[in-house]
Design a protein around this motif. Structure first.
Motif, PDB file in Angstrom:
ATOM      1  N   ALA A  90       6.728 163.260  71.668  1.00  0.00           N
ATOM      2  CA  ALA A  90       6.680 161.809  71.448  1.00  0.00           C
ATOM      3  C   ALA A  90       7.727 161.395  70.423  1.00  0.00           C
ATOM      4  CB  ALA A  90       5.292 161.401  70.957  1.00  0.00           C
ATOM      5  N   ARG A  91       8.322 160.240  70.620  1.00  0.00           N
ATOM      6  CA  ARG A  91       9.317 159.731  69.666  1.00  0.00           C
ATOM      7  C   ARG A  91       8.971 158.281  69.364  1.00  0.00           C
ATOM      8  NH1 ARG A  91      14.325 160.763  67.597  1.00  0.00           N
ATOM      9  NH2 ARG A  91      15.686 158.974  67.221  1.00  0.00           N
ATOM     10  N   GLY A  92       8.557 158.047  68.156  1.00  0.00           N
ATOM     11  CA  GLY A  92       8.251 156.694  67.733  1.00  0.00           C
ATOM     12  C   GLY A  92       9.411 156.116  66.948  1.00  0.00           C
ATOM     13  N   THR A  93       9.278 154.871  66.564  1.00  0.00           N
ATOM     14  CA  THR A  93      10.308 154.203  65.768  1.00  0.00           C
ATOM     15  C   THR A  93       9.706 153.757  64.447  1.00  0.00           C
ATOM     16  OG1 THR A  93      11.498 153.411  67.719  1.00  0.00           O
ATOM     17  CG2 THR A  93      11.908 152.263  65.648  1.00  0.00           C
ATOM     18  N   VAL A  94      10.317 154.162  63.366  1.00  0.00           N
ATOM     19  CA  VAL A  94       9.892 153.748  62.031  1.00  0.00           C
ATOM     20  C   VAL A  94      10.790 152.592  61.599  1.00  0.00           C
ATOM     21  CG1 VAL A  94       9.629 154.424  59.622  1.00  0.00           C
ATOM     22  CG2 VAL A  94       9.124 156.066  61.435  1.00  0.00           C
ATOM     23  N   VAL A  95      10.178 151.440  61.337  1.00  0.00           N
ATOM     24  CA  VAL A  95      10.932 150.263  60.910  1.00  0.00           C
ATOM     25  C   VAL A  95      10.862 150.174  59.386  1.00  0.00           C
ATOM     26  CG1 VAL A  95      11.220 147.775  61.124  1.00  0.00           C
ATOM     27  CG2 VAL A  95      10.350 149.096  63.064  1.00  0.00           C
ATOM     28  N   ILE A  96      12.022 150.252  58.740  1.00  0.00           N
ATOM     29  CA  ILE A  96      12.101 150.232  57.277  1.00  0.00           C
ATOM     30  C   ILE A  96      12.744 148.923  56.836  1.00  0.00           C
ATOM     31  CG2 ILE A  96      12.991 151.379  55.217  1.00  0.00           C
ATOM     32  CD1 ILE A  96      13.115 153.958  56.800  1.00  0.00           C
ATOM     33  N   GLY A  97      12.029 148.160  56.037  1.00  0.00           N
ATOM     34  CA  GLY A  97      12.550 146.903  55.532  1.00  0.00           C
ATOM     35  C   GLY A  97      13.144 147.077  54.144  1.00  0.00           C
ATOM     36  N   SER A  98      14.267 146.405  53.896  1.00  0.00           N
ATOM     37  CA  SER A  98      14.919 146.503  52.591  1.00  0.00           C
ATOM     38  C   SER A  98      15.678 145.217  52.306  1.00  0.00           C
ATOM     39  CB  SER A  98      15.890 147.693  52.562  1.00  0.00           C
ATOM     40  OG  SER A  98      16.643 147.702  51.364  1.00  0.00           O
ATOM     41  N   THR A  99      15.784 144.886  51.021  1.00  0.00           N
ATOM     42  CA  THR A  99      16.675 143.804  50.636  1.00  0.00           C
ATOM     43  C   THR A  99      18.110 144.308  50.698  1.00  0.00           C
ATOM     44  OG1 THR A  99      16.542 144.413  48.310  1.00  0.00           O
ATOM     45  CG2 THR A  99      14.943 142.782  49.117  1.00  0.00           C
ATOM     46  N   GLU A 100      19.060 143.390  50.589  1.00  0.00           N
ATOM     47  CA  GLU A 100      20.465 143.765  50.681  1.00  0.00           C
ATOM     48  C   GLU A 100      20.983 144.479  49.445  1.00  0.00           C
ATOM     49  OE1 GLU A 100      23.111 140.740  53.076  1.00  0.00           O
ATOM     50  OE2 GLU A 100      21.905 139.658  51.609  1.00  0.00           O
ATOM     51  N   HIS A 101      20.290 144.352  48.316  1.00  0.00           N
ATOM     52  CA  HIS A 101      20.858 144.732  47.026  1.00  0.00           C
ATOM     53  C   HIS A 101      21.440 146.144  47.001  1.00  0.00           C
ATOM     54  CE1 HIS A 101      19.349 140.987  45.748  1.00  0.00           C
ATOM     55  NE2 HIS A 101      18.085 141.347  45.666  1.00  0.00           N
ATOM     56  N   ALA A 102      20.711 147.100  47.590  1.00  0.00           N
ATOM     57  CA  ALA A 102      21.226 148.473  47.590  1.00  0.00           C
ATOM     58  C   ALA A 102      21.204 149.086  48.977  1.00  0.00           C
ATOM     59  CB  ALA A 102      20.410 149.333  46.625  1.00  0.00           C
ATOM     60  N   ALA A 103      21.081 148.245  49.997  1.00  0.00           N
ATOM     61  CA  ALA A 103      20.933 148.746  51.359  1.00  0.00           C
ATOM     62  C   ALA A 103      22.122 149.598  51.791  1.00  0.00           C
ATOM     63  CB  ALA A 103      20.743 147.579  52.328  1.00  0.00           C
ATOM     64  N   ALA A 104      23.342 149.168  51.462  1.00  0.00           N
ATOM     65  CA  ALA A 104      24.529 149.889  51.898  1.00  0.00           C
ATOM     66  C   ALA A 104      24.558 151.304  51.348  1.00  0.00           C
ATOM     67  CB  ALA A 104      25.788 149.127  51.477  1.00  0.00           C
ATOM     68  N   GLN A 105      23.966 151.516  50.146  1.00  0.00           N
ATOM     69  CA  GLN A 105      23.973 152.834  49.538  1.00  0.00           C
ATOM     70  C   GLN A 105      22.753 153.665  49.926  1.00  0.00           C
ATOM     71  OE1 GLN A 105      24.569 149.995  47.690  1.00  0.00           O
ATOM     72  NE2 GLN A 105      26.787 150.295  47.736  1.00  0.00           N
ATOM     73  N   LEU A 106      21.585 153.024  50.040  1.00  0.00           N
ATOM     74  CA  LEU A 106      20.352 153.761  50.266  1.00  0.00           C
ATOM     75  C   LEU A 106      20.077 154.061  51.743  1.00  0.00           C
ATOM     76  CD1 LEU A 106      17.896 151.994  47.786  1.00  0.00           C
ATOM     77  CD2 LEU A 106      18.963 154.231  47.526  1.00  0.00           C
ATOM     78  N   LEU A 107      20.242 153.071  52.595  1.00  0.00           N
ATOM     79  CA  LEU A 107      19.769 153.206  53.965  1.00  0.00           C
ATOM     80  C   LEU A 107      20.497 154.265  54.790  1.00  0.00           C
ATOM     81  CD1 LEU A 107      18.860 149.544  54.958  1.00  0.00           C
ATOM     82  CD2 LEU A 107      17.565 151.252  53.683  1.00  0.00           C
TER      83      LEU A 107
END
Length: 299
Positions: A90-107
């Motif tokens: 099985a393959r599910g999808t994990v939806v992760i919400g984040s603000t823009e502040h550090a998204a480019a570095q963290l996500l």
């Protein structure tokens, strides 16, 4: 009488608590409000006691309802883990919400880590304002949320602090002593905006809001054009076209917590927490060579 606590009614019952009402629970589960109400009535019939009581225009759980809620969470966790244990493909999808502040570095690093640690899950990101992310989490449309601010909520796990840095355009000249400092800020409500203004006020520095923007790109554009300074969370990476400033008061960092929706695999939430703690302690300053993850951007 055969008394049974079925999984579907239990899931609806927990959703009423997590979403904050019958209609929101119905929206999160893609059911009608009548179906959710019927599920709760089935549980009350099985238990033999009222679980929810009306209070004005709203409702609240009875003492028996609170007791069942705690038990229901454990039952659903065991139920979902049992199914996952017998469904290796099985393959599910994990939806992760984040603000823009550090998204480019963290996500990107989160996507790479989850791909190796949880290959049965796809990853989708939701980039939005903090208030919108909280609403989406409450309705169950995102599974994990990176939210700024302290909390004692059991669904939230502190993962570290976001260090903050002042930025201006290269060669930008600050105002003369006594004149207001022009600040570029995010629209209210915004934790970075509040921290910037509180920091400057604490040091008796007069401020004028020179520009406001709803998104990070707008803040960057205004600062790079010389409109003023902005307080940003960049994990040590200077945005293109900006320059860090060390001549302004050093702000306190902002706490960051990972919120996990009921039903998310504990191994996935735990792995995300570990990666975030590591990145916030020792930021990775080089890009991750991975494909672009699925991304939905908010206003």
């Amino acid at each position: 009488m055969n008394r049974t606590l079925d999984i579907a009614p239990l899931r609806s019952f927990v959703a009423v608590a997590d979403a904050g009402g019958f209609q929101r629970a119905a929206d999160a589960l893609h059911l009608s409000q009548g179906a959710v109400s019927q599920h709760v009535r089935r549980l009350e019939t099985a238990i033999g006691r009222p679980l929810v009581e009306r209070r004005g225009r709203g409702s609240r759980f009875t003492a028996d309802g609170e007791k069942l809620l705690s038990l229901a969470r454990g039952i659903l966790t065991l139920h979902d883990e049992a199914l996952r244990g017998f469904d290796h493909e099985a393959r599910g999808t994990v939806v992760i919400g984040s603000t823009e502040h550090a998204a480019a570095q963290l996500l990107p690093h989160l996507a790479a880590t989850l791909d190796g640690a949880a290959p049965r899950y796809g990853v989708k990101f939701r980039i939005d304002r903090g208030t919108k992310l909280r609403e989406s989490f409450a309705t169950g449309t995102i599974d994990l949320a990176l939210l700024i601010g302290p909390t004692d909520d059991p669904r939230a796990t502190p993962v570290g602090d976001l260090a903050l840095t002042w930025y201006s355009a290269p060669g930008w000249t600050p105002p003369r002593r006594g004149e207001p400092l022009p600040v570029v800020a995010f629209d209210n409500p915004c934790a970075l905006r509040d921290r910037a203004l509180v920091t400057l006020s604490h040091h008796s520095i007069p401020v004028s809001i020179a520009a406001e923007a709803n998104q990070l790109a707008g803040v960057h554009a205004a600062v790079s054009a010389g409109a003023g300074v902005a307080l940003l969370a960049t994990l040590g990476q200077t945005p293109e076209g900006l320059a860090p400033r060390d001549d302004l008061p050093r702000p306190k960092p902002l706490p960051l917590a990972l919120w996990a929706r009921q039903g998310v695999a504990p191994t996935v939430a735990g792995r995300v927490s570990q990666v975030l703690r590591r990145l916030l302690t020792t930021p990775v300053l080089t890009p991750v060579p991975i494909g672009v993850p699925s991304l939905a951007k908010g206003a």
